[in-house]
Design a protein around this motif. Structure first.
Motif, PDB file in Angstrom:
ATOM      1  N   SER A   1       0.853  -1.191   0.000  1.00 44.81           N
ATOM      2  CA  SER A   1       0.000   0.000   0.000  1.00 44.81           C
ATOM      3  C   SER A   1       0.881   1.231   0.000  1.00 44.81           C
ATOM      4  O   SER A   1       2.113   1.134   0.031  1.00 44.81           O
ATOM      5  CB  SER A   1      -0.923  -0.012   1.214  1.00 44.81           C
ATOM      6  N   GLY A   2       0.241   2.385  -0.035  1.00 42.47           N
ATOM      7  CA  GLY A   2       1.006   3.622  -0.091  1.00 42.47           C
ATOM      8  C   GLY A   2       1.314   3.977  -1.543  1.00 42.47           C
ATOM      9  O   GLY A   2       0.840   3.340  -2.488  1.00 42.47           O
ATOM     10  N   LEU A   3       2.148   4.996  -1.718  1.00 42.49           N
ATOM     11  CA  LEU A   3       2.496   5.436  -3.066  1.00 42.49           C
ATOM     12  C   LEU A   3       3.520   4.479  -3.665  1.00 42.49           C
ATOM     13  O   LEU A   3       4.604   4.290  -3.106  1.00 42.49           O
ATOM     14  CB  LEU A   3       3.068   6.861  -3.008  1.00 42.49           C
ATOM     15  N   LEU A   4       3.176   3.869  -4.780  1.00 41.67           N
ATOM     16  CA  LEU A   4       4.046   2.852  -5.380  1.00 41.67           C
ATOM     17  C   LEU A   4       4.069   3.020  -6.885  1.00 41.67           C
ATOM     18  O   LEU A   4       3.032   3.215  -7.516  1.00 41.67           O
ATOM     19  CB  LEU A   4       3.531   1.452  -5.029  1.00 41.67           C
ATOM     20  N   THR A   5       5.261   2.927  -7.457  1.00 40.22           N
ATOM     21  CA  THR A   5       5.382   2.984  -8.915  1.00 40.22           C
ATOM     22  C   THR A   5       5.638   1.579  -9.451  1.00 40.22           C
ATOM     23  O   THR A   5       5.699   0.616  -8.699  1.00 40.22           O
ATOM     24  CB  THR A   5       6.555   3.892  -9.327  1.00 40.22           C
ATOM     25  N   ASP A   6       5.879   1.495 -10.762  1.00 36.58           N
ATOM     26  CA  ASP A   6       6.180   0.187 -11.353  1.00 36.58           C
ATOM     27  C   ASP A   6       7.441  -0.419 -10.764  1.00 36.58           C
ATOM     28  O   ASP A   6       7.658  -1.631 -10.837  1.00 36.58           O
ATOM     29  CB  ASP A   6       6.354   0.332 -12.867  1.00 36.58           C
ATOM     30  N   ARG A   7       8.277   0.428 -10.178  1.00 34.92           N
ATOM     31  CA  ARG A   7       9.552  -0.048  -9.651  1.00 34.92           C
ATOM     32  C   ARG A   7       9.369  -1.110  -8.565  1.00 34.92           C
ATOM     33  O   ARG A   7      10.121  -2.081  -8.492  1.00 34.92           O
ATOM     34  CB  ARG A   7      10.308   1.151  -9.088  1.00 34.92           C
ATOM     35  N   VAL A   8       8.339  -0.929  -7.735  1.00 36.88           N
ATOM     36  CA  VAL A   8       8.144  -1.908  -6.672  1.00 36.88           C
ATOM     37  C   VAL A   8       7.830  -3.279  -7.277  1.00 36.88           C
ATOM     38  O   VAL A   8       8.217  -4.316  -6.732  1.00 36.88           O
ATOM     39  CB  VAL A   8       7.024  -1.459  -5.683  1.00 36.88           C
ATOM     40  N   PHE A   9       7.175  -3.281  -8.427  1.00 41.21           N
ATOM     41  CA  PHE A   9       6.828  -4.561  -9.048  1.00 41.21           C
ATOM     42  C   PHE A   9       8.044  -5.213  -9.672  1.00 41.21           C
ATOM     43  O   PHE A   9       8.131  -6.437  -9.758  1.00 41.21           O
ATOM     44  CB  PHE A   9       5.705  -4.356 -10.067  1.00 41.21           C
ATOM     45  N   GLU A  10       8.988  -4.370 -10.077  1.00 43.56           N
ATOM     46  CA  GLU A  10      10.267  -4.925 -10.537  1.00 43.56           C
ATOM     47  C   GLU A  10      10.924  -5.709  -9.404  1.00 43.56           C
ATOM     48  O   GLU A  10      11.391  -6.835  -9.585  1.00 43.56           O
ATOM     49  CB  GLU A  10      11.170  -3.762 -10.932  1.00 43.56           C
ATOM     50  N   TYR A  11      10.932  -5.101  -8.203  1.00 40.00           N
ATOM     51  CA  TYR A  11      11.516  -5.780  -7.042  1.00 40.00           C
ATOM     52  C   TYR A  11      10.748  -7.064  -6.736  1.00 40.00           C
ATOM     53  O   TYR A  11      11.329  -8.116  -6.478  1.00 40.00           O
ATOM     54  CB  TYR A  11      11.469  -4.886  -5.804  1.00 40.00           C
ATOM     55  N   ILE A  12       9.425  -6.944  -6.757  1.00 38.67           N
ATOM     56  CA  ILE A  12       8.608  -8.104  -6.403  1.00 38.67           C
ATOM     57  C   ILE A  12       8.841  -9.234  -7.398  1.00 38.67           C
ATOM     58  O   ILE A  12       8.998 -10.393  -7.027  1.00 38.67           O
ATOM     59  CB  ILE A  12       7.103  -7.731  -6.326  1.00 38.67           C
ATOM     60  N   GLY A  13       8.893  -8.896  -8.679  1.00 39.58           N
ATOM     61  CA  GLY A  13       9.125  -9.915  -9.702  1.00 39.58           C
ATOM     62  C   GLY A  13      10.502 -10.531  -9.588  1.00 39.58           C
ATOM     63  O   GLY A  13      10.692 -11.717  -9.849  1.00 39.58           O
ATOM     64  N   THR A  14      11.471  -9.726  -9.185  1.00 38.30           N
ATOM     65  CA  THR A  14      12.847 -10.212  -9.087  1.00 38.30           C
ATOM     66  C   THR A  14      13.056 -11.082  -7.850  1.00 38.30           C
ATOM     67  O   THR A  14      13.731 -12.108  -7.919  1.00 38.30           O
ATOM     68  CB  THR A  14      13.822  -9.011  -9.026  1.00 38.30           C
ATOM     69  N   TYR A  15      12.499 -10.638  -6.717  1.00 33.55           N
ATOM     70  CA  TYR A  15      12.827 -11.315  -5.461  1.00 33.55           C
ATOM     71  C   TYR A  15      11.709 -12.196  -4.914  1.00 33.55           C
ATOM     72  O   TYR A  15      11.958 -13.058  -4.082  1.00 33.55           O
ATOM     73  CB  TYR A  15      13.187 -10.272  -4.394  1.00 33.55           C
ATOM     74  N   GLY A  16      10.485 -11.978  -5.370  1.00 30.67           N
ATOM     75  CA  GLY A  16       9.365 -12.704  -4.748  1.00 30.67           C
ATOM     76  C   GLY A  16       9.175 -14.089  -5.297  1.00 30.67           C
ATOM     77  O   GLY A  16       8.097 -14.432  -5.782  1.00 30.67           O
TER      78      GLY A  16
END
Lengths: 187, 584
Positions: free
Chosen positions: B439-454
């Motif tokens: 939640s909170g303010l999030l750009t596509d960048r957070v999804f890059e992290y999620i895709g890479t590490y999750g």
């Protein structure tokens, strides 16, 4: 002996500024909690001593038998509610039903009593419980609840007038009108 | 290898398989070879169907003829927050009808987010002679009449659990339908019921069931009654109190304190509606033994919460309102070193101003002080990347991290930046993370992290996040173990979805509402992927009546071998192979 007025003053601090509204409404970012149009709004917020004094005088002229408990209202109207976001924040319905605001402490002042008391409106589930609690707090006075009052007025106006030391609870709503406590559902 | 498999008698293999309970392992066993598949299917006793529309009752029965226990889930998770319109589906009745014939020895039914009618309950009561366990979690559609049928007919019932269900509460009389000869109750959860049950019937029931371990009362049971019930059942392990609203009466208090002190097995406490803090000391005697405490319906303020929680040194699970505040969470971190799960719910979710002094700091304290903490649900109003970084470093063992910053799109309150880096740290450090809500303010960048590490991520919840399709693409292409993805109010459109269509068959389900997926893309997806059910949920009327490029309101995609369902309401359209050929 004419009954004294009993006044409930609102605390002035920001934390206890309150507004009742439907769950789910969101007010604008000015920080004033929401009201909603179309229904009676019990705005309990900052008070001013001047208002209190005026009300005190006018109440002496009221026809009501018995005294009054006044719940002070704030003079500011809540700004327009923000558009409702469905399902946000993600809280289950069963929790929303239980959601309560922070304690609604309300000052109760009775003319003739040596000190004021504070009452947390959230501690009670009904007007009856509130009156019982106020009864205990101000044990030298008796609070007549709304239903009894009406019944007596209809059937035995004489005896109602004779109950000199009984009190009728009233509050001031956001429009500045003095309303009898009990007409609006507790919640 | 084939020779070896055939040389074991079936009975031996069956016996070996009986030690293997996990569904995953059972599924693996069944894929070794045909004979193992056959043996395994005849001896599988427990079935879990994560989406009741993924498979039909007939298919389950055909493959597994000797089932004793079934668990079914219906509506998507976002139904909890009223995002799924009334009447969408999730009816259990067809399953009960089929199982009444095929599984006369069925013992256990566990349902979540399903529509259960009185008719279904009556059929259960009539059809399964050895019925033992009924769990209705977040279900709806039934009344206390249906419960009466269960109570009256299920002689071997052990567990009746109505966790958070919406019940048409006609009267409390249903409880009296348990016959006097009925003594096998082990667990009863009626906390969601509104009306009063007969207290004497309840006391008699509790008194004659010596195996009762778990009792969760409803708010209609007043405090004065609780002491009696506890004295009837001092062997209780789990207790949900009724309402606690009462002026402090010394005799009631001491009676209650005495009753509690007699319950030496008590490990879990919940309920506490309207609790008056003055009564809390009545439970102090059992606090050291508590492992689970649910105070999430109690408006107790932090001083009283601190006093209570400080006595629960063995606490493993705490659910509480944000009245606990940072100071209370500090105390929790100091006293409860065995804490595994924490949920902090908002006391005022719709207010704009904070009503309590609960910030990111509370979560930081707990992540620091509680080395075993692995599951968190936290509602708050401010967060910073720095705090998230600290939390991630303190506690790399998170398996479930759900953070809800109440105002959508709230940035880092210190730097006013998006919270991408903070959540990125969470997924990077917490290598076993299975469930994440951001939640909170999030750009596509957070999804890059999620895709890479999750890589171990199985369930992901997104709201008001991202810039465009790339975000969704990162998640769908990167998270190898993703099973459930639920998205609302994110600017994700057609491209990522269509590019990753194959991925959707490896997942249980995808929910997208208030996003930018067009009707045309939905049709295409339904046409391309026959083993996916692509449901367009739109209360504005037929999607055909709008341009194809128009985004749909809600989209629910799930894999299924049962084909399109036949019980769809008027506002749900199934996109299947024929949809592209249908005339507008």
């Amino acid at each position: 002996m004419s009954p004294e007025n009993r006044n409930v003053e609102m605390p002035e601090s920001e934390e206890t500024k309150l507004t009742l509204g439907l769950p789910g409404d969101q007010s604008a970012k000015s920080g004033i909690k929401r009201g909603f149009s179309g229904t009676i709004d019990l705005n309990i917020g900052g008070s001013s001593e001047d208002d209190h004094e005026e009300q005190h005088d006018s109440d002496d002229d009221d026809v009501d038998v018995g005294g009054h408990i006044h719940l002070r209202s704030s003079e500011t109207k809540a700004p327009e509610a923000k558009a409702q976001v469905v399902g946000w924040p993600p809280v289950r319905v069963s929790r929303i039903k239980n959601v309560k605001k922070s304690c609604k402490y309300v000052k109760v002042a009775v003319d003739g009593a040596p000190y004021l008391r504070k009452v947390d409106l959230q501690m009670y589930n009904s007007y009856h419980q509130l009156f019982t609690a106020l009864d205990h707090m101000f044990s030298c006075f008796t609070i007549r609840n709304n239903l009894n009052y009406e019944r007596k007025m209809m059937m035995e106006p004489a005896s109602a007038a004779a109950n000199g030391m009984e009190y009728v609870p009233t509050y001031e709503d956001k429009d500045g009108d003095w309303m009898l406590v009990g007409d609006v559902p507790w919640k | 290898m084939l020779k070896m498999a055939n040389s074991f008698p079936e009975e031996v293999l069956e016996h070996v398989f009986s030690f293997i309970q996990s569904d995953k392992d059972r599924n693996s066993i069944s894929m070794v070879c045909k004979s193992w598949y056959e043996i395994e299917r005849w001896c599988r006793r427990r079935i879990f169907v994560g989406n009741c529309y993924a498979v039909s009752p007939r298919m389950v029965i055909r493959r597994f003829p000797e089932v004793r226990s079934i668990e079914l889930k219906g509506k998507p998770h976002f139904a909890d927050f009223k995002l799924v319109p009334e009447g969408w589906g999730g009816y259990v009745y067809p399953w009960i009808v089929a199982m009444a014939v095929a599984y006369p020895w069925l013992e256990e039914i566990r349902l979540k987010r399903m529509v259960v009618t009185d008719e279904s309950l009556e059929l259960i009561a009539k059809s399964f002679k050895n019925f033992k366990v009924l769990v209705l979690s977040s279900c709806e559609g039934f009344s206390t009449d249906g419960l009466a049928a269960i109570a009256a007919n299920c002689r071997n019932l052990r567990e009746l659990d109505l966790w958070e269900s919406e019940v048409d509460d006609l009267s409390g009389h249903w409880l009296s339908h348990f016959p006097d000869t009925y003594t096998s109750l082990v667990s009863l959860n009626i906390s969601c019921l509104g009306s009063e049950v007969s207290f004497s019937a309840l006391e008699r029931l509790v008194g004659r069931c010596p195996n009762l371990r778990s009792l969760r009362l409803n708010p209609a049971v007043p405090l004065e009654r609780l002491a009696n019930l506890l004295r009837q059942a001092p062997q209780l392990v789990e207790l949900g109190t009724g309402t606690c609203l009462a002026e402090l009466k010394p005799d009631v208090f001491s009676n209650l304190a005495g009753a509690f002190s007699g319950c030496k097995e008590l490990k879990s406490l919940s309920g506490f509606w309207e609790v008056v803090p003055a009564y809390l000391p009545a439970v102090y005697s059992i606090c050291p033994g508590l492992t689970s405490l649910n105070l999430s319906y109690a408006s107790i303020q932090s001083p009283d919460l601190i006093k209570l929680v400080s006595q629960c040194q063995n606490l493993q699970r705490l659910w509480v309102l944000d009245y606990i505040e940072d100071v209370g969470l500090d105390a929790l971190a100091a006293s409860c070193k065995d804490l595994r799960e924490l949920r902090v719910f908002p006391s005022d979710p719709f207010g704009l101003e904070p009503n309590v002094a609960l910030t990111e700091q509370g979560l930081v304290s707990v992540s620091e002080g509680c080395p075993k903490l692995h599951s968190v649900l936290y509602f708050c109003r401010q967060m910073s990347n720095a705090a998230l970084l600290t939390i991630a470093r303190n506690q790399p063992n998170f398996t479930c991290f759900r953070l809800c910053i109440i105002e959508p799109r709230t940035p880092d309150y210190l730097t006013l930046q998006p919270l991408d880096v903070g959540f990125g740290a969470i997924v990077e450090h917490c290598k076993d993370l299975q469930r994440l809500s951001v939640s909170g303010l999030l750009t596509d960048r957070v999804f890059e992290y999620i895709g890479t590490y999750g890589k171990k991520l199985e369930m992901l919840s997104l709201a008001f996040a991202g810039d465009g399709d790339l975000g969704l693409h990162h998640v769908l292409s990167g998270c190898e173990n993703l099973r459930k993805l639920e998205i609302r109010d994110c600017p994700f459109g057609d491209k990522a979805l269509l590019d990753n269509a194959a991925k959707l068959e490896t997942m249980r389900s995808l929910w997208m509402s208030s996003c930018s997926v067009s009707y045309g893309a939905c049709k295409l997806l339904g046409q391309k992927m026959p083993r996916l059910n692509v449901e367009v949920i739109d209360e504005r009327g037929p999607p055909d009546s709008r341009p194809e490029s128009c985004p749909v309101e809600k989209l629910y995609i799930y894999r299924s071998i049962a084909g399109p369902r036949i019980d769809m309401p008027g506002f749900v359209w199934m996109m299947d192979e024929d949809s592209a050929l249908r005339l507008s």
